[in-house]
Every structure is written in structure tokens, then in C-alpha cells.
Design a protein around this motif. Structure first.
Motif, mmCIF file in Angstrom:
data_model
loop_
_atom_site.group_PDB
_atom_site.id
_atom_site.type_symbol
_atom_site.label_atom_id
_atom_site.label_comp_id
_atom_site.label_asym_id
_atom_site.label_seq_id
_atom_site.Cartn_x
_atom_site.Cartn_y
_atom_site.Cartn_z
ATOM 1 N N THR A 80 -22.099 17.693 -8.498
ATOM 2 C CA THR A 80 -21.877 17.248 -7.121
ATOM 3 C C THR A 80 -22.224 15.774 -7.027
ATOM 4 O O THR A 80 -23.274 15.334 -7.501
ATOM 5 C CB THR A 80 -22.747 18.055 -6.138
ATOM 6 O OG1 THR A 80 -22.390 19.431 -6.253
ATOM 7 C CG2 THR A 80 -22.543 17.590 -4.711
ATOM 8 N N ARG A 81 -21.326 15.035 -6.414
ATOM 9 C CA ARG A 81 -21.547 13.606 -6.190
ATOM 10 C C ARG A 81 -21.519 13.360 -4.689
ATOM 11 O O ARG A 81 -20.813 14.038 -3.952
ATOM 12 C CB ARG A 81 -20.487 12.772 -6.892
ATOM 13 C CG ARG A 81 -20.573 12.872 -8.401
ATOM 14 C CD ARG A 81 -19.701 11.836 -9.069
ATOM 15 N NE ARG A 81 -19.888 11.854 -10.494
ATOM 16 C CZ ARG A 81 -20.805 11.156 -11.150
ATOM 17 N NH1 ARG A 81 -21.610 10.364 -10.489
ATOM 18 N NH2 ARG A 81 -20.905 11.230 -12.454
ATOM 19 N N TYR A 82 -22.268 12.361 -4.271
ATOM 20 C CA TYR A 82 -22.373 12.010 -2.859
ATOM 21 C C TYR A 82 -21.846 10.600 -2.653
ATOM 22 O O TYR A 82 -22.066 9.720 -3.478
ATOM 23 C CB TYR A 82 -23.834 12.088 -2.405
ATOM 24 C CG TYR A 82 -24.408 13.475 -2.545
ATOM 25 C CD1 TYR A 82 -24.327 14.382 -1.498
ATOM 26 C CD2 TYR A 82 -24.989 13.887 -3.736
ATOM 27 C CE1 TYR A 82 -24.830 15.665 -1.635
ATOM 28 C CE2 TYR A 82 -25.496 15.169 -3.876
ATOM 29 C CZ TYR A 82 -25.411 16.049 -2.825
ATOM 30 O OH TYR A 82 -25.896 17.332 -2.953
ATOM 31 N N SER A 83 -21.164 10.402 -1.535
ATOM 32 C CA SER A 83 -20.689 9.064 -1.170
ATOM 33 C C SER A 83 -20.806 8.909 0.340
ATOM 34 O O SER A 83 -20.866 9.891 1.085
ATOM 35 C CB SER A 83 -19.246 8.846 -1.632
ATOM 36 O OG SER A 83 -18.398 9.838 -1.095
ATOM 37 N N VAL A 84 -20.851 7.664 0.774
ATOM 38 C CA VAL A 84 -20.958 7.368 2.202
ATOM 39 C C VAL A 84 -19.651 7.768 2.883
ATOM 40 O O VAL A 84 -18.570 7.471 2.389
ATOM 41 C CB VAL A 84 -21.272 5.875 2.434
ATOM 42 C CG1 VAL A 84 -21.303 5.540 3.908
ATOM 43 C CG2 VAL A 84 -22.592 5.508 1.774
ATOM 44 N N ALA A 85 -19.762 8.447 4.019
ATOM 45 C CA ALA A 85 -18.586 8.996 4.707
ATOM 46 C C ALA A 85 -18.275 8.259 6.008
ATOM 47 O O ALA A 85 -17.565 8.784 6.857
ATOM 48 C CB ALA A 85 -18.804 10.476 4.990
ATOM 49 N N PHE A 86 -18.811 7.049 6.173
ATOM 50 C CA PHE A 86 -18.543 6.311 7.407
ATOM 51 C C PHE A 86 -18.534 4.819 7.130
ATOM 52 O O PHE A 86 -19.136 4.346 6.172
ATOM 53 C CB PHE A 86 -19.582 6.640 8.492
ATOM 54 C CG PHE A 86 -20.971 6.136 8.164
ATOM 55 C CD1 PHE A 86 -21.418 4.921 8.675
ATOM 56 C CD2 PHE A 86 -21.821 6.867 7.363
ATOM 57 C CE1 PHE A 86 -22.687 4.448 8.385
ATOM 58 C CE2 PHE A 86 -23.096 6.406 7.062
ATOM 59 C CZ PHE A 86 -23.525 5.199 7.570
ATOM 60 N N ASP A 87 -17.812 4.098 7.970
ATOM 61 C CA ASP A 87 -17.827 2.631 7.927
ATOM 62 C C ASP A 87 -18.743 2.081 9.004
ATOM 63 O O ASP A 87 -19.382 1.060 8.826
ATOM 64 C CB ASP A 87 -16.422 2.056 8.147
ATOM 65 C CG ASP A 87 -15.515 2.262 6.952
ATOM 66 O OD1 ASP A 87 -16.007 2.217 5.809
ATOM 67 O OD2 ASP A 87 -14.315 2.472 7.163
ATOM 68 N N SER A 88 -18.739 2.773 10.149
ATOM 69 C CA SER A 88 -19.590 2.333 11.255
ATOM 70 C C SER A 88 -19.963 3.533 12.119
ATOM 71 O O SER A 88 -19.287 4.554 12.111
ATOM 72 C CB SER A 88 -18.886 1.268 12.106
ATOM 73 O OG SER A 88 -17.765 1.829 12.751
ATOM 74 N N VAL A 89 -21.057 3.364 12.846
ATOM 75 C CA VAL A 89 -21.544 4.380 13.781
ATOM 76 C C VAL A 89 -21.641 3.722 15.147
ATOM 77 O O VAL A 89 -22.251 2.656 15.284
ATOM 78 C CB VAL A 89 -22.938 4.914 13.383
ATOM 79 C CG1 VAL A 89 -23.457 5.905 14.403
ATOM 80 C CG2 VAL A 89 -22.906 5.525 11.989
ATOM 81 N N THR A 90 -21.031 4.355 16.145
ATOM 82 C CA THR A 90 -21.111 3.849 17.518
ATOM 83 C C THR A 90 -21.802 4.904 18.366
ATOM 84 O O THR A 90 -21.385 6.058 18.390
ATOM 85 C CB THR A 90 -19.701 3.579 18.091
ATOM 86 O OG1 THR A 90 -19.019 2.678 17.209
ATOM 87 C CG2 THR A 90 -19.785 2.990 19.478
ATOM 88 N N VAL A 91 -22.856 4.486 19.053
ATOM 89 C CA VAL A 91 -23.579 5.377 19.952
ATOM 90 C C VAL A 91 -23.353 4.875 21.368
ATOM 91 O O VAL A 91 -23.537 3.688 21.640
ATOM 92 C CB VAL A 91 -25.090 5.395 19.636
ATOM 93 C CG1 VAL A 91 -25.833 6.322 20.577
ATOM 94 C CG2 VAL A 91 -25.333 5.772 18.187
ATOM 95 N N GLU A 92 -22.921 5.782 22.245
ATOM 96 C CA GLU A 92 -22.648 5.409 23.636
ATOM 97 C C GLU A 92 -23.277 6.419 24.582
ATOM 98 O O GLU A 92 -23.554 7.555 24.209
ATOM 99 C CB GLU A 92 -21.144 5.365 23.893
ATOM 100 C CG GLU A 92 -20.432 4.282 23.135
ATOM 101 C CD GLU A 92 -18.941 4.246 23.447
ATOM 102 O OE1 GLU A 92 -18.351 3.192 23.196
ATOM 103 O OE2 GLU A 92 -18.390 5.243 23.934
#
Length: 125
Positions: A80-92
Motif C-alpha cells: 500500500t502506498r499513500y499520496s496526497v489527495a488534495f491541492d487545497s483545502v477551503t473552509v467556509e
């Protein structure tokens, strides 16, 4: 089970995302993921005990911040390999004064698409 957050139709719980991102070790793991890596590689690179690394990876994956993929190996010892699944996070704050989270996701690489397809085929058989 391989988890791919891009296949989900709804955004993750904002509390899970914020809790995961506020964890120093989890943030260090995200920073170390310049490409798909195993838990052992992450543990060694970040100097975090392997058991702690697995807990943090679980938390980040549950919050849809990491993608799991399976590396198929000829010897049958799949990894199992892991990688980042997002470019940015926006909280509103929405109209009802509740937090919402939106994750901008990168396009999966060819090998990640192939691994996901292979995982689906294995689940069907």
C-alpha cells in the motif's frame, strides 16, 4: 481495502479535516509525500514510530486528505502506498453558521488510475 477520496460524492466532515491538519505529525507526513510512499518509507523519512505513522495515515485517509493505492508485485506481496489527495483545502462558514470544507483534488496519475482499476477488478472477482 484501498480508499480513493476522489470517488466520494460528498466532502468530508470539516471536523475530521481540521483535526487531521492540526496534528503536527500528520502535517509532517503530508509535507513528506512528494510522491506515493509506503508507511515504512514515511515512518523512516519523518522519524515517526511505525505504529504512530499508521495511526496518522488512517486519520488522514479517513479525512480524505490521502489516497491509498496498491502496488501490485510479482511476488504477491502487494504494497500500500499513500499520496496526497488534495491541492487545497477551503473552509467556509455557510448560511446556517456551520463549517463546510471543500477539497480541490489533483487529477490522478496514470499509475494511480490503473491501480484503482485493478483494485476494482479484484473486488469484483
Amino acid at each position: 481495502m484501498v480508499r480513493d477520496p476522489s470517488s466520494r460524492e460528498e466532502e468530508p466532515d470539516p471536523r475530521d479535516v481540521l483535526a487531521a491538519l492540526s496534528d503536527d505529525a500528520a502535517a509532517e507526513i503530508i509535507a513528506a509525500l512528494d510522491g506515493p510512499k509506503t508507511a515504512s518509507q514515511i515512518s523512516e523519512e519523518c522519524d515517526i514510530p511505525l505504529s504512530t505513522t499508521y495511526r496518522k495515515l488512517e486519520r488522514l485517509t479517513d479525512a480524505d486528505l490521502l489516497r491509498e493505492s496498491t502496488e501490485i508485485r510479482r511476488d504477491g506481496q502487494h504494497t500500500t502506498r499513500y499520496s496526497v489527495a488534495f491541492d487545497s483545502v477551503t473552509v467556509e462558514l455557510d448560511e446556517e453558521n456551520e463549517l463546510t470544507v471543500e477539497l480541490s483534488r489533483p487529477e490522478p496519475a496514470k499509475d494511480e488510475r490503473l491501480a484503482a482499476l485493478w483494485s476494482e477488478v479484484r473486488e469484483e472477482t
